[in-house]
Design an enzyme around this catalytic site. Structure first.
Site, PDB file in Angstrom:
ATOM      1  N   CYS A   7      31.259  34.794  44.158  1.00  0.00           N
ATOM      2  CA  CYS A   7      30.562  35.429  45.284  1.00  0.00           C
ATOM      3  C   CYS A   7      30.643  34.541  46.523  1.00  0.00           C
ATOM      4  O   CYS A   7      30.832  35.040  47.640  1.00  0.00           O
ATOM      5  CB  CYS A   7      29.110  35.725  44.932  1.00  0.00           C
ATOM      6  SG  CYS A   7      28.873  37.188  43.898  1.00  0.00           S
ATOM      7  N   ASP A  30      44.488  30.615  42.021  1.00  0.00           N
ATOM      8  CA  ASP A  30      43.675  29.789  41.119  1.00  0.00           C
ATOM      9  C   ASP A  30      43.836  28.312  41.497  1.00  0.00           C
ATOM     10  O   ASP A  30      44.935  27.838  41.787  1.00  0.00           O
ATOM     11  CB  ASP A  30      44.107  30.025  39.663  1.00  0.00           C
ATOM     12  CG  ASP A  30      43.077  29.536  38.675  1.00  0.00           C
ATOM     13  OD1 ASP A  30      42.444  30.366  38.007  1.00  0.00           O
ATOM     14  OD2 ASP A  30      42.888  28.289  38.565  1.00  0.00           O
ATOM     15  N   HIS A  46      29.280  41.694  42.912  1.00  0.00           N
ATOM     16  CA  HIS A  46      29.136  40.923  41.677  1.00  0.00           C
ATOM     17  C   HIS A  46      28.994  41.811  40.441  1.00  0.00           C
ATOM     18  O   HIS A  46      28.110  42.664  40.377  1.00  0.00           O
ATOM     19  CB  HIS A  46      27.919  39.994  41.753  1.00  0.00           C
ATOM     20  CG  HIS A  46      27.780  39.118  40.545  1.00  0.00           C
ATOM     21  ND1 HIS A  46      28.422  37.906  40.441  1.00  0.00           N
ATOM     22  CD2 HIS A  46      27.122  39.303  39.372  1.00  0.00           C
ATOM     23  CE1 HIS A  46      28.148  37.377  39.257  1.00  0.00           C
ATOM     24  NE2 HIS A  46      27.358  38.196  38.595  1.00  0.00           N
ATOM     25  N   GLY A  92      36.312  31.969  26.472  1.00  0.00           N
ATOM     26  CA  GLY A  92      36.380  30.829  27.372  1.00  0.00           C
ATOM     27  C   GLY A  92      36.135  31.188  28.829  1.00  0.00           C
ATOM     28  O   GLY A  92      36.619  30.496  29.730  1.00  0.00           O
ATOM     29  N   HIS A  99      36.788  38.824  36.813  1.00  0.00           N
ATOM     30  CA  HIS A  99      38.050  38.481  37.472  1.00  0.00           C
ATOM     31  C   HIS A  99      39.207  38.751  36.544  1.00  0.00           C
ATOM     32  O   HIS A  99      39.091  38.641  35.322  1.00  0.00           O
ATOM     33  CB  HIS A  99      38.062  37.025  37.944  1.00  0.00           C
ATOM     34  CG  HIS A  99      37.749  36.015  36.879  1.00  0.00           C
ATOM     35  ND1 HIS A  99      36.466  35.745  36.461  1.00  0.00           N
ATOM     36  CD2 HIS A  99      38.553  35.206  36.143  1.00  0.00           C
ATOM     37  CE1 HIS A  99      36.486  34.803  35.531  1.00  0.00           C
ATOM     38  NE2 HIS A  99      37.746  34.470  35.310  1.00  0.00           N
ATOM     39  N   HIS A 101      43.047  37.526  35.911  1.00  0.00           N
ATOM     40  CA  HIS A 101      44.102  36.565  36.190  1.00  0.00           C
ATOM     41  C   HIS A 101      45.431  37.314  36.255  1.00  0.00           C
ATOM     42  O   HIS A 101      45.752  38.080  35.331  1.00  0.00           O
ATOM     43  CB  HIS A 101      44.224  35.535  35.061  1.00  0.00           C
ATOM     44  CG  HIS A 101      43.013  34.680  34.836  1.00  0.00           C
ATOM     45  ND1 HIS A 101      42.946  33.369  35.248  1.00  0.00           N
ATOM     46  CD2 HIS A 101      41.839  34.928  34.214  1.00  0.00           C
ATOM     47  CE1 HIS A 101      41.774  32.847  34.882  1.00  0.00           C
ATOM     48  NE2 HIS A 101      41.081  33.783  34.255  1.00  0.00           N
TER      49      HIS A 101
HETATM   50  P1  5GP Z   1      37.945  31.919  33.447  1.00  0.00           P
HETATM   51  O1  5GP Z   1      38.104  30.659  32.644  1.00  0.00           O
HETATM   52  O2  5GP Z   1      36.490  32.200  33.758  1.00  0.00           O
HETATM   53  O3  5GP Z   1      38.662  33.113  32.901  1.00  0.00           O
HETATM   54  O4  5GP Z   1      38.694  31.633  34.826  1.00  0.00           O
HETATM   55  C1  5GP Z   1      38.109  30.960  35.883  1.00  0.00           C
HETATM   56  C2  5GP Z   1      39.240  30.448  36.725  1.00  0.00           C
HETATM   57  O5  5GP Z   1      38.712  30.060  37.982  1.00  0.00           O
HETATM   58  C3  5GP Z   1      39.956  29.217  36.155  1.00  0.00           C
HETATM   59  O6  5GP Z   1      41.327  29.514  35.951  1.00  0.00           O
HETATM   60  C4  5GP Z   1      39.736  28.138  37.225  1.00  0.00           C
HETATM   61  O7  5GP Z   1      40.873  27.312  37.411  1.00  0.00           O
HETATM   62  C5  5GP Z   1      39.416  28.955  38.456  1.00  0.00           C
HETATM   63  N1  5GP Z   1      38.532  28.281  39.394  1.00  0.00           N
HETATM   64  C6  5GP Z   1      37.389  27.621  39.112  1.00  0.00           C
HETATM   65  N2  5GP Z   1      36.814  27.163  40.234  1.00  0.00           N
HETATM   66  C7  5GP Z   1      37.634  27.547  41.255  1.00  0.00           C
HETATM   67  C8  5GP Z   1      37.566  27.362  42.671  1.00  0.00           C
HETATM   68  O8  5GP Z   1      36.653  26.767  43.233  1.00  0.00           O
HETATM   69  N3  5GP Z   1      38.589  27.894  43.404  1.00  0.00           N
HETATM   70  C9  5GP Z   1      39.630  28.558  42.829  1.00  0.00           C
HETATM   71  N4  5GP Z   1      40.589  29.031  43.641  1.00  0.00           N
HETATM   72  N5  5GP Z   1      39.714  28.757  41.492  1.00  0.00           N
HETATM   73  C10 5GP Z   1      38.727  28.260  40.722  1.00  0.00           C
HETATM   74 ZN    ZN Z   2      29.542  36.786  41.755  1.00  0.00          ZN
END
Ligand code: 5GP
Ligand code: ZN
Length: 113
Positions: A7, A30, A46, A92, A99, A101
């Site tokens: 957010c 990322d 959100h 994880g 989100h 990826h």
């Molecule tokens: P999850 O593990 O929740 O599926 O993915 C979260 C993703 O957010 C991870 O791949 C991590 O590298 C990315 N991430 C975490 N903090 C930040 C940030 O401050 N900026 C960006 N651009 N990516 C982030």
């Molecule tokens: Zn949010």
């Protein structure tokens, strides 16, 4: 959600490298890329994860899905790409804002599914 990282990124309170934005969706690179192209696509509103998608809010997720092929084309991912959405602890999920990826730019190799 004032304490949600994504957010804050959507609001511009935390900097990010934007690759796409429309009225409902924000996409950015990322910070810890796992492939040559690694983009996160999020709804501006959100929602914690796919586990919280309902008939009432599924349009938010749909707008993200509609953005994905546009982003992939703009990134030159004509040879394919992978889309992942982690949900909860066992997957994880580290950021509790829905989100997707987008991973591409190389063969994705070993398969989970
Ligand atoms: P999850 O593990 O929740 O599926 O993915 C979260 C993703 O957010 C991870 O791949 C991590 O590298 C990315 N991430 C975490 N903090 C930040 C940030 O401050 N900026 C960006 N651009 N990516 C982030
Ligand atoms: Zn949010």
């Amino acid at each position: 959600m004032s304490d949600c990282l994504f957010c804050k990124i959507v609001a511009g309170d935390i900097p990010s490298t934007k690759v796409y934005e429309d009225g409902n969706v924000y996409a950015f690179r990322d910070i810890n890329p796992q492939a040559p192209t690694h983009i996160l696509v999020v709804p501006k509103t959100h929602v914690a994860s796919l586990d919280d998608v309902t008939a009432e809010n599924s349009a938010l997720a749909a707008r993200c899905l509609e953005a994905i092929p546009k982003i992939a084309a703009a990134e030159g991912l004509a040879n394919g790409y992978r889309v992942i959405s982690n949900v909860g602890d066992d997957a994880g999920q580290t950021v509790r804002h829905l989100h997707f990826h987008i991973l591409g730019g190389r063969p994705m190799g070993e398969r989970l599914v």
